[in-house]
Scaffold this motif. Structure first.
Motif, mmCIF file in Angstrom:
data_model
loop_
_atom_site.group_PDB
_atom_site.id
_atom_site.type_symbol
_atom_site.label_atom_id
_atom_site.label_comp_id
_atom_site.label_asym_id
_atom_site.label_seq_id
_atom_site.Cartn_x
_atom_site.Cartn_y
_atom_site.Cartn_z
ATOM 1 N N VAL A 227 0.834 -1.203 0.000
ATOM 2 C CA VAL A 227 0.000 0.000 0.000
ATOM 3 C C VAL A 227 0.871 1.257 0.000
ATOM 4 C CG1 VAL A 227 -1.677 1.353 1.324
ATOM 5 C CG2 VAL A 227 -1.976 -1.129 1.093
ATOM 6 N N LYS A 228 1.922 1.253 0.798
ATOM 7 C CA LYS A 228 2.792 2.433 0.873
ATOM 8 C C LYS A 228 3.556 2.656 -0.436
ATOM 9 C CE LYS A 228 2.980 2.302 5.878
ATOM 10 N NZ LYS A 228 3.679 1.819 7.082
ATOM 11 N N LEU A 229 3.911 1.567 -1.113
ATOM 12 C CA LEU A 229 4.540 1.700 -2.435
ATOM 13 C C LEU A 229 3.590 2.392 -3.408
ATOM 14 C CD1 LEU A 229 6.308 -1.767 -2.936
ATOM 15 C CD2 LEU A 229 7.437 0.462 -2.755
ATOM 16 N N ALA A 230 2.319 1.999 -3.360
ATOM 17 C CA ALA A 230 1.337 2.635 -4.245
ATOM 18 C C ALA A 230 1.163 4.109 -3.892
ATOM 19 C CB ALA A 230 0.001 1.895 -4.158
ATOM 20 N N ASP B 270 3.387 6.029 -2.524
ATOM 21 C CA ASP B 270 4.597 6.721 -2.973
ATOM 22 C C ASP B 270 4.556 6.999 -4.479
ATOM 23 O OD1 ASP B 270 5.601 6.692 -0.418
ATOM 24 O OD2 ASP B 270 6.935 4.975 -0.731
ATOM 25 N N ALA B 271 3.856 6.134 -5.209
ATOM 26 C CA ALA B 271 3.738 6.312 -6.662
ATOM 27 C C ALA B 271 2.633 7.302 -7.034
ATOM 28 C CB ALA B 271 3.472 4.963 -7.332
ATOM 29 N N GLY B 272 1.939 7.839 -6.023
ATOM 30 C CA GLY B 272 0.931 8.853 -6.289
ATOM 31 C C GLY B 272 -0.504 8.401 -6.168
ATOM 32 N N TYR B 273 -0.731 7.159 -5.747
ATOM 33 C CA TYR B 273 -2.104 6.673 -5.605
ATOM 34 C C TYR B 273 -2.697 7.135 -4.279
ATOM 35 C CZ TYR B 273 -1.886 3.583 -9.653
ATOM 36 O OH TYR B 273 -1.814 3.094 -10.940
ATOM 37 N N SER B 274 -3.791 7.869 -4.379
ATOM 38 C CA SER B 274 -4.549 8.225 -3.173
ATOM 39 C C SER B 274 -5.897 7.525 -3.156
ATOM 40 C CB SER B 274 -4.759 9.744 -3.102
ATOM 41 O OG SER B 274 -5.442 10.202 -4.265
ATOM 42 N N ASN B 275 -6.355 7.060 -4.312
ATOM 43 C CA ASN B 275 -7.660 6.392 -4.432
ATOM 44 C C ASN B 275 -7.427 4.877 -4.500
ATOM 45 O OD1 ASN B 275 -10.333 5.783 -4.816
ATOM 46 N ND2 ASN B 275 -10.424 6.506 -6.929
ATOM 47 N N PHE B 276 -7.654 4.206 -3.372
ATOM 48 C CA PHE B 276 -7.465 2.754 -3.377
ATOM 49 C C PHE B 276 -8.403 2.095 -2.375
ATOM 50 C CE2 PHE B 276 -4.439 4.420 -0.288
ATOM 51 C CZ PHE B 276 -4.548 3.552 0.792
ATOM 52 N N ASN B 277 -8.684 0.826 -2.660
ATOM 53 C CA ASN B 277 -9.560 0.005 -1.842
ATOM 54 C C ASN B 277 -8.735 -1.051 -1.112
ATOM 55 O OD1 ASN B 277 -12.128 -1.507 -1.075
ATOM 56 N ND2 ASN B 277 -11.148 -3.043 -2.382
ATOM 57 N N ILE B 278 -9.198 -1.404 0.087
ATOM 58 C CA ILE B 278 -8.650 -2.550 0.813
ATOM 59 C C ILE B 278 -9.774 -3.558 1.029
ATOM 60 C CG2 ILE B 278 -7.810 -3.323 3.070
ATOM 61 C CD1 ILE B 278 -6.057 -0.870 3.203
ATOM 62 N N ASP B 279 -9.554 -4.780 0.578
ATOM 63 C CA ASP B 279 -10.478 -5.886 0.835
ATOM 64 C C ASP B 279 -10.150 -6.513 2.177
ATOM 65 O OD1 ASP B 279 -11.921 -5.757 -1.495
ATOM 66 O OD2 ASP B 279 -11.100 -7.568 -2.392
ATOM 67 N N LEU B 280 -11.169 -6.639 3.045
ATOM 68 C CA LEU B 280 -11.015 -7.335 4.317
ATOM 69 C C LEU B 280 -12.151 -8.339 4.476
ATOM 70 C CD1 LEU B 280 -10.166 -4.494 6.888
ATOM 71 C CD2 LEU B 280 -8.581 -6.185 5.945
ATOM 72 N N MET B 281 -11.836 -9.507 5.030
ATOM 73 C CA MET B 281 -12.862 -10.494 5.340
ATOM 74 C C MET B 281 -13.017 -10.607 6.853
ATOM 75 S SD MET B 281 -12.615 -13.621 2.606
ATOM 76 C CE MET B 281 -10.998 -14.195 3.081
ATOM 77 N N TYR B 282 -14.243 -10.939 7.275
ATOM 78 C CA TYR B 282 -14.464 -11.202 8.693
ATOM 79 C C TYR B 282 -15.170 -12.554 8.849
ATOM 80 C CZ TYR B 282 -19.338 -9.710 8.018
ATOM 81 O OH TYR B 282 -20.635 -9.593 7.579
ATOM 82 N N ALA B 283 -15.363 -12.959 10.104
ATOM 83 C CA ALA B 283 -15.881 -14.301 10.417
ATOM 84 C C ALA B 283 -14.918 -15.369 9.887
ATOM 85 C CB ALA B 283 -17.293 -14.514 9.882
#
Length: 402
Positions: free
Chosen positions: A168-171, A173-186
């Motif tokens: 995520v930090k690499l992205a 650093d490359a200028g990405y501010s618009n990003f999604n994180i997928d998380l699962m629960y249960a």
């Protein structure tokens, strides 16, 4: 492009009250089918790569596939592109760039085109993200699933939590501010505190969008055949869901779809188009598309052969098409509601008419039944799920099965 129904009058030579099917916004889905290793919970069309992958040959096949489908969408504007998989980030930026260049020469891309690339943190390489940006990718979706290293191993993921944060930090650093994180629960053996910790780690990375969804045991997966120990029961899963929803709201993420949360202005345009019963071309092995034709007054679903090699051998010919299905009028209300009822915003009957070409009378009695159950409510002409209805989405949708 208008997404509202055109109710004809006598001046146009049509029967009063007749409804015209209006082509909705159009998206482009591109399936890149390979991954490093098949996860035991995954029921997507993904294939573990063996040896060197045929990136160039596959991009050639995608372009032939696109050429074959172009007559379905002549003249229409594409509002979003989504590279899904598999693990699209296995493909080098040059391959993504070549496809986007070919697609933009054949299709009308909207000026504010959203281009999303799904990324596995275990395949993120230093220096790649800036080249994806140069190719035109302006949104990244990270398949992290959890920040618990033991849980990641049980899920068969190829990354650990530190690699996820580093990707995520690499992205960024490359200028990405618009990003999604997928998380699962249960997850197996997951406690409420562990689910809470996953969200806290995600918040620290400041994503604009979070997909937060329950682990389900899907048919034709390893987990379905051999369920892992310690899957939370329904009550525990619901406790986790409620607690996490409150955390997401407090952190400023609006809950706009069953499992999607976004900061203001960062809802996923591509997925919103699916859920609003929009149109999309499906390009690649196993890809599914949906295209409305105002001229023929029908909605077509088309899908491609699933196996990558079969797809590459036949792309651009009728043999590559796994099937074409014109949705019958009696099935359209169910297909429409299957998507729209995932959204908290709901829908208007006018939108139903424009997206299906059917009069609102096709829905009215079933809507009244759902309202009587307390599952749907009509607020100023907009039908939307209630809090109770969101708990029983499947039951509500089943009311519309023909």
């Amino acid at each position: 492009m208008s997404t509202h129904a055109h109710l004809h009058d006598d001046a146009c030579g049509c029967t009063p009250g007749e409804v015209q099917l209006v082509p909705p916004p159009l998206a482009l889905y591109v399936h890149l089918p390979w991954c490093v290793r098949k996860c035991p919970y995954c029921d997507f069309n993904s294939h573990a790569g063996k040896g060197e992958l045929p990136f160039d040959a596959y991009i050639d096949a995608l372009i032939r596939d696109l050429d074959q489908d172009l007559p379905l969408v002549w003249g229409r504007v594409v509002s979003s592109v989504f590279f899904g998989g598999g693990t699209p980030s296995l493909f080098p930026p040059e391959a993504i760039d070549r496809f986007l260049q070919a697609a933009s020469a054949r299709l009308r891309f909207a000026p504010n085109l959203e281009v999303t690339l799904e990324t596995n943190p275990g395949t993120a390489e230093h220096g790649r993200f800036d080249r994806y940006r140069a190719a035109g990718v302006n949104r990244i979706s990270f398949g992290i699933q959890t920040f618990n290293d033991d849980a990641l191993k049980r899920l068969g993921r190829i990354h650990d939590s530190s690699e996820a944060e580093r990707a995520v930090k690499l992205a960024q650093d490359a200028g990405y501010s618009n990003f999604n994180i997928d998380l699962m629960y249960a997850l197996p053996e997951q406690t409420l505190a562990q689910a809470e910790h996953d969200l806290e780690r995600a918040f620290a990375l400041q994503p604009t969008h979070i997909s937060h969804y329950q682990l389900t045991l899907e048919p034709n997966t390893v987990f379905f055949a051999r369920p892992p120990q310690g899957i939370p029961d329904e009550d525990h899963a619901w406790d986790i869901q409620e607690h996490c929803q409150a955390m997401l709201a407090q952190a400023g993420y609006g809950h706009y779809e069953v499992s999607a949360y976004a900061r203001e202005g960062y809802q996923c345009a591509h997925n919103l188009n699916y859920w609003r019963f929009g149109d999309y071309l499906g390009i690649g092995a196993g890809a599914h598309g949906k295209i409305s034709s105002g001229a023929e007054q029908h909605v077509l679903r088309r899908w491609k052969h699933k196996h990558p090699q079969t797809f590459m051998n036949t792309a651009g010919t009728p043999a590559s098409i796994g099937g074409d299905d014109v949705i019958s009028p009696d099935r359209l209300p169910f297909e429409y509601m299957l998507n729209l009822l995932r959204l908290h915003e709901g829908f208007s009957l006018r939108d139903f008419e424009s997206r299906t070409g059917l009069p609102r009378s096709f829905l009215q009695s079933t809507l009244d039944k759902a309202a009587a159950c307390g599952w749907l409510a009509n607020r100023n002409g907009n039908w939307a799920p209630t809090d109770l209805g969101r708990r029983f989405t499947n039951d509500v949708v089943e009311l519309f099965i023909p």
